[in-house]
Design an enzyme around this catalytic site. Sequence first.
Site, PDB file in Angstrom:
ATOM      1  N   LYS A 186       0.823  -1.201   0.000  1.00 29.27           N
ATOM      2  CA  LYS A 186       0.000   0.000   0.000  1.00 29.27           C
ATOM      3  C   LYS A 186       0.869   1.269   0.000  1.00 29.27           C
ATOM      4  O   LYS A 186       2.087   1.200   0.188  1.00 29.27           O
ATOM      5  CB  LYS A 186      -0.937  -0.017   1.211  1.00 29.27           C
ATOM      6  CG  LYS A 186      -1.943  -1.184   1.183  1.00 29.27           C
ATOM      7  CD  LYS A 186      -2.795  -1.225  -0.073  1.00 29.27           C
ATOM      8  CE  LYS A 186      -4.129  -1.933   0.094  1.00 29.27           C
ATOM      9  NZ  LYS A 186      -4.089  -3.399  -0.061  1.00 29.27           N
TER      10      LYS A 186
HETATM   11  C1  PLP Z   1      -5.460  -4.107   0.778  1.00 26.67           C
HETATM   12  C2  PLP Z   1      -6.918  -3.953   0.840  1.00 26.67           C
HETATM   13  C3  PLP Z   1      -7.679  -4.331   1.954  1.00 26.67           C
HETATM   14  C4  PLP Z   1      -7.168  -5.146   3.094  1.00 26.67           C
HETATM   15  O1  PLP Z   1      -5.967  -4.849   3.599  1.00 26.67           O
HETATM   16  P1  PLP Z   1      -4.997  -5.908   4.299  1.00 26.67           P
HETATM   17  O2  PLP Z   1      -4.171  -4.991   5.141  1.00 26.67           O
HETATM   18  O3  PLP Z   1      -4.206  -6.564   3.223  1.00 26.67           O
HETATM   19  O4  PLP Z   1      -5.820  -6.836   5.105  1.00 26.67           O
HETATM   20  C5  PLP Z   1      -9.035  -4.041   1.966  1.00 26.67           C
HETATM   21  N1  PLP Z   1      -9.628  -3.436   0.933  1.00 26.67           N
HETATM   22  C6  PLP Z   1      -8.946  -3.085  -0.167  1.00 26.67           C
HETATM   23  C7  PLP Z   1      -9.672  -2.396  -1.278  1.00 26.67           C
HETATM   24  C8  PLP Z   1      -7.586  -3.339  -0.271  1.00 26.67           C
HETATM   25  O5  PLP Z   1      -6.929  -3.023  -1.381  1.00 26.67           O
END
Ligand code: PLP
Length: 407
Positions: A186
């Site tokens: 992210k």
């Molecule tokens: C990455 C993501 C999540 C969840 O995040 P994690 O930290 O990997 O559990 C939820 N929603 C979206 C749209 C994402 O891209």
Amino acid sequence: MPGFELWSDAERKELMDVVESGILMRYGFDAQRKGHWKAKELEQAICDRFGARHAQLVSSGTAALTTAMAALGIGAGDEVIMPSFTFVASFEAVLSTGAVPVLVDVDETLTLNPAAVRAAITPKTKCVMPVHMCGSMADMDALQAICKEHKLLLLEDACQSIGAAYKGKSLGTIGDAGTFSFDFVKTMTCGEGGVVMTNREDVYTKCDAFSDHGHDHKGVDRGADLHPFLGYNFRISELHAAVGLAQVRRVDEFLAIQKTNHAALKGFLSSVPQVSFRQLPDAEGDSCTFLSWFLPTEELTRSVVAELKAQGILGGNFYWYDNNWHYIRKWDHLKNATALYPLNEAQRTALLHLREQDFSASDAVMGRCISTSISLLWTEEQVKEKGEKIVAAINKALKNAAVPSQN
Ligand SMILES: *Cc1c(COP(=O)(O)O)cnc(C)c1O
């Protein structure tokens, strides 16, 4: 897109504070922790940078969504309206609370189509969950109006849109609650982690306790805390929070690079008249983690994808329509309700119904969409090379399509 690309001494330094004190937990051990409270500091930094009144760190973005839904009182019997294009975590979180995910069409914003949301409302609808996919936003004015009119909760999954904004407000801070993910890919990372942001004190207090086994955190001795309700363990560790603390201080640096590289790449693709771009309800607020673009037909899009692949430059260009993680078309485990444990009857019925639901409006959008992820490491020369190669691939596909078939 990802903050991990610029790993630096800043992250190492924050981590070393924790490594040296040896207190890896965010709560307690006041005397031994040498004044280091990384999770607390990161929560404050998130409130300051993104303009949320409260922030509760947890162990992942998925945990953040689950925690937010628990705090909003969403559970068995409730329906949560969400988009057909997202990451699997969005429906995983809904299912974990016992609620029913109701999937509806996206439009060329690549997020919830407000008309589709309206059409999906039933007496059981409790919450609308827009997912601000690929760095940019849903039409929040329209969704807020629907929620207000029908007295529904608004929960923003802003996991992919850290630093993006709608009309001056950070995504994730507009609804009753919103979430970021700090997983490894992210915009800023903790390694693993997530946060619930909210301007509602009642929601924050519930998130704080829920994510730590229901401890009310009111006393000085956590072991003697009362448990006003059931909770779970979604705690973040100090090690993860330390990384995030360094990254949040650099997030504007990351966003500035993304914007520059995004604008440069868009310049190249704009030279092709057949290419159009994702609709942005507030173009100013795009975090620019991806450049999402469309071709006129699915057939042309597939031939561009094939051409990119043939030239060995498909990496970083995502054709979500064929992707297992992000689009309803390939979520067979969801559509077949394949769980390791019994789902509740309302969930099972709703999931099996997805097999018959018409997603042709979403298909018509996603079948023509390619998202190019924006790297923080590209040089100007590399953006140019990438842009020219993609344009050449598009032009080749267009030319092939224009030539009538010989047989
Ligand atoms: C990455 C993501 C999540 C969840 O995040 P994690 O930290 O990997 O559990 C939820 N929603 C979206 C749209 C994402 O891209």
